[in-house]
Write an enzyme that holds these catalytic residues in place. Structure first.
Site, mmCIF file in Angstrom:
data_model
loop_
_atom_site.group_PDB
_atom_site.id
_atom_site.type_symbol
_atom_site.label_atom_id
_atom_site.label_comp_id
_atom_site.label_asym_id
_atom_site.label_seq_id
_atom_site.Cartn_x
_atom_site.Cartn_y
_atom_site.Cartn_z
ATOM 1 C CG ASP A 1 -2.084 0.771 1.245
ATOM 2 O OD1 ASP A 1 -2.076 1.801 0.562
ATOM 3 O OD2 ASP A 1 -3.074 0.391 1.913
ATOM 4 C CG ASP B 1 -3.675 6.231 0.960
ATOM 5 O OD1 ASP B 1 -4.618 5.533 1.346
ATOM 6 O OD2 ASP B 1 -3.392 7.332 1.476
ATOM 7 C CD GLU C 1 -8.428 5.395 -0.516
ATOM 8 O OE1 GLU C 1 -9.244 5.234 0.392
ATOM 9 O OE2 GLU C 1 -7.337 5.964 -0.354
ATOM 10 C CG HIS D 1 -8.090 0.283 6.077
ATOM 11 N ND1 HIS D 1 -8.172 0.056 4.714
ATOM 12 C CD2 HIS D 1 -7.488 1.477 6.214
ATOM 13 C CE1 HIS D 1 -7.620 1.061 4.074
ATOM 14 N NE2 HIS D 1 -7.199 1.940 4.958
ATOM 15 C CG ASP D 2 -10.144 3.911 5.274
ATOM 16 O OD1 ASP D 2 -9.430 3.887 6.297
ATOM 17 O OD2 ASP D 2 -9.706 4.148 4.136
HETATM 18 C C1 GLC Z 1 -6.880 6.397 2.631
HETATM 19 C C2 GLC Z 1 -6.649 5.279 3.618
HETATM 20 C C3 GLC Z 1 -6.979 5.796 4.985
HETATM 21 C C4 GLC Z 1 -6.059 6.943 5.298
HETATM 22 C C5 GLC Z 1 -6.116 8.024 4.217
HETATM 23 C C6 GLC Z 1 -4.962 8.977 4.329
HETATM 24 O O1 GLC Z 1 -8.199 6.782 2.552
HETATM 25 O O2 GLC Z 1 -7.384 4.161 3.240
HETATM 26 O O3 GLC Z 1 -6.909 4.800 5.968
HETATM 27 O O4 GLC Z 1 -6.391 7.525 6.529
HETATM 28 O O5 GLC Z 1 -6.056 7.480 2.923
HETATM 29 O O6 GLC Z 1 -3.761 8.341 3.973
#
Ligand code: GLC
Length: 553
Positions: free
Chosen positions: A96, A196, A246, A320-321
């Site tokens: 990641d 990310d 993402e 995880h979010d």
């Molecule tokens: C993404 C991750 C999250 C994190 C954010 C900032 O959304 O999945 O867990 O807090 O990015 O890096």
């Protein structure tokens, strides 16, 4: 670019997966120890959320060194062993990469703070008066997106926590550095990368305040984002690897472009529109019942739109979010938990795209619903609890919102057995495991051939065997009830129809004519199957699957 539609990815949140060192925090040897479990389930890749050295303010998404392993997770040797052990079982490791920002503890940021002009230019530092930030943008974790550094008389941008400073991708040196990081991991044998919030990396040329929002319209899918991603993929030599971006608050058109092989950008994208149907007026901290017609419209628009544009999307309900989908789509407080879990599983493995399982999906883990705010750990939850209190919300109401929305909902350690700490750790887990999770443990689920775990395994095998599920066209079908979602997949003479109910009452699904050439797969039924006469009807949260005879498992 290879086609990943028959691959299955399993997301691991290492902190909460398996602890071998009795620290209460999971680690890489813990992941290695569970590879046989994952191979048995049938997954092709494991995606590890960040395991790099980090102060841990955002649980590792605040990276202080991109080319090392945080000692709490183990060593680089452990990662090498994981890669090798994964390879022996046909499982690739996905890392990641958090390149929108670094931790403010990263040496680059420290040098910037010391006034080194080379590193000041690695970030977005803007001169200005201490009372007036460059824009009115808001951080995604609450509060202003700018932090003032008196010594430098400059503000720096942080779209997330103030300890996560945004990198300046317009600086070619930054782009070279991050590409080199990816090459370095690829050389170690890493099979794929998740990037990310990668659609936020390109910031606008001028700093403009947003008079109608929090600033996201200026930096989301920013001016050079496609060029920067294509350049990264090319330089790092990962065009044939599994790459997933993402995408925050993005659009279908942008996701088509990010993931269409002709763009030479990413293999697939994550979008989150379907996980916002229970936000009142788009506000994550205002809880409302899920809007199923809206969910149907979103799934159909994205599924059909990505297919038409030649894009590829990751298929997922949890990460995880996110709070656990089987809790958020349940309006009955748990009465149909198993039915909902099975329905979500079938949808994951029958839509078009690449299925992602998040750890614990296969066990049917719900939200933990902790009884006190002090049980929550996540930086975003704690920030918002404070903000909601400042807005005058009562403690009880704040707790109810955090219970429903906290990212900790998805971060509860995995119950492996029915012992006191569920076989996760010999120490007190970093985040509490509710006693009820014991019954959902993996050992029991694997022993029981009728469990959700076995449904996941069956669905993975089934999907891999049939091109209609991986390559087939997708079309959403007209439904007779606002709380029903139905679609068909077709490939040559093969056809599959999936009909799902998202409510706790009997529902009339679709016209029987849609399935009159198909027969029903009865093995996965969660309730007695009503006879199909004029319509396909559904019990609460039921999923019914019809398929050409040769496709039956
Ligand atoms: C993404 C991750 C999250 C994190 C954010 C900032 O959304 O999945 O867990 O807090 O990015 O890096």
């Amino acid at each position: 670019m290879p086609d990943f539609s028959s691959s299955v990815v399993y997301q691991i949140y290492p902190r909460s997966f398996a602890d071998t060192t009795a620290t209460g925090t999971g680690d890489l040897p813990g992941v290695i120890g569970k590879l046989d479990y994952l191979a048995d389930l049938g997954v092709d890749y494991v995606w590890l959320t960040p395991v790099f050295p980090s102060p841990g303010i955002d649980n590792g998404y605040d990276v202080a060194d991109y080319c090392a392993i945080d000692p709490q997770f183990g060593t680089l040797d452990d990662l090498d062993r994981l890669i090798a052990a994964g390879r022996e079982r046909g499982i690739g490791v996905i890392l990641d990469m958090v390149f929108n920002h670094t931790s403010t503890s990263h040496p680059w940021f420290r040098r910037a703070l010391a006034g080194d002009p080379t590193y000041l230019d690695y970030y977005h530092f803007v001169e200005g008066s201490p009372t007036k930030p460059p824009t009115n943008w808001q951080s995604k974790f609450g509060g202003p997106a700018w932090e003032y550094v008196p010594k430098l008389k400059r503000w720096y941008l942080h779209l997330f926590d103030r300890t996560q400073a945004d990198l300046n991708w317009d600086n070619p040196a930054v782009r070279r550095e991050v590409a080199e990081v990816v090459r370095w991991w690829k050389r170690r044998g890493v099979a794929g990368f998740r990037f990310d919030v990668v659609n936020l990396i390109s910031k606008p040329e001028h700093w403009i305040s947003d008079d109608s929002g929090d600033g996201r319209r200026f930096y989301t899918d920013g001016p050079h984002v496609h060029d920067y991603i294509a350049e990264l993929v090319d330089r790092a030599g990962i065009g044939e690897d599994l790459t997933v971006g993402e995408m925050s608050s993005t659009s279908l058109e942008e996701c088509v472009r990010y993931s269409n092989p002709q763009s030479h950008e990413l293999a697939m994208t994550f979008n989150f529109h379907h996980l916002k149907v229970d936000y009142a007026d788009g506000d994550k901290w205002a809880v409302c019942a899920p809007d199923i017609p809206r969910l149907r419209e979103l799934l159909s628009t994205w599924q059909q739109g990505m297919a038409a544009g030649g894009g590829c999307q990751a298929l997922f309900w949890n990460n995880h979010d996110q709070p656990r989908a089987l809790t958020r789509f349940d309006t009955t407080g748990g009465a149909y938990r198993d039915q909902i879990a099975r329905m979500l599983a079938v949808v994951t493995f029958t839509m078009r795209g690449v299925p992602f399982i998040y750890q614990g999906d296969e066990l049917g883990l719900p939200d933990p619903c902790y009884g006190s705010l002090s049980d929550y750990r996540d930086v975003e939850s704690l920030n918002y609890a404070r903000i909601l209190r400042e807005r005058g919300m009562s403690d009880d109401d704040i707790l109810a919102v955090i219970q429903a929305r906290s990212r900790d909902n998805g971060r509860v350690p995995v119950p492996w057995d029915d012992t006191a700490t569920c076989g996760f750790s010999e120490a007190t887990p970093w985040l509490a495991i509710p006693p009820s999770f014991r019954q959902l443990n993996a050992a029991a689920a694997r022993r029981d051939p009728t469990s959700l775990w076995h449904l996941y395994r069956d669905l993975i095998r089934w999907r891999k065997r049939h091109r209609v599920l991986t390559e087939g066209d997708v079309r959403f079908l007209p439904v007779r009830d606002a709380d029903v979602i139905a679609y068909e997949r077709t490939h040559g003479t093969h056809r599959v129809v999936v009909v799902t109910s998202w409510c706790a009452r009997q529902a009339t699904g679709i016209d029987a004519a849609e399935v009159d050439d198909l027969s029903e797969i009865t093995a996965w039924a969660t309730a007695p199957l009503a006879a199909v006469t004029e319509t396909v009807d559904l019990a609460p949260y039921q999923v019914r699957v019809f398929a050409t005879a040769s496709l039956h498992p």
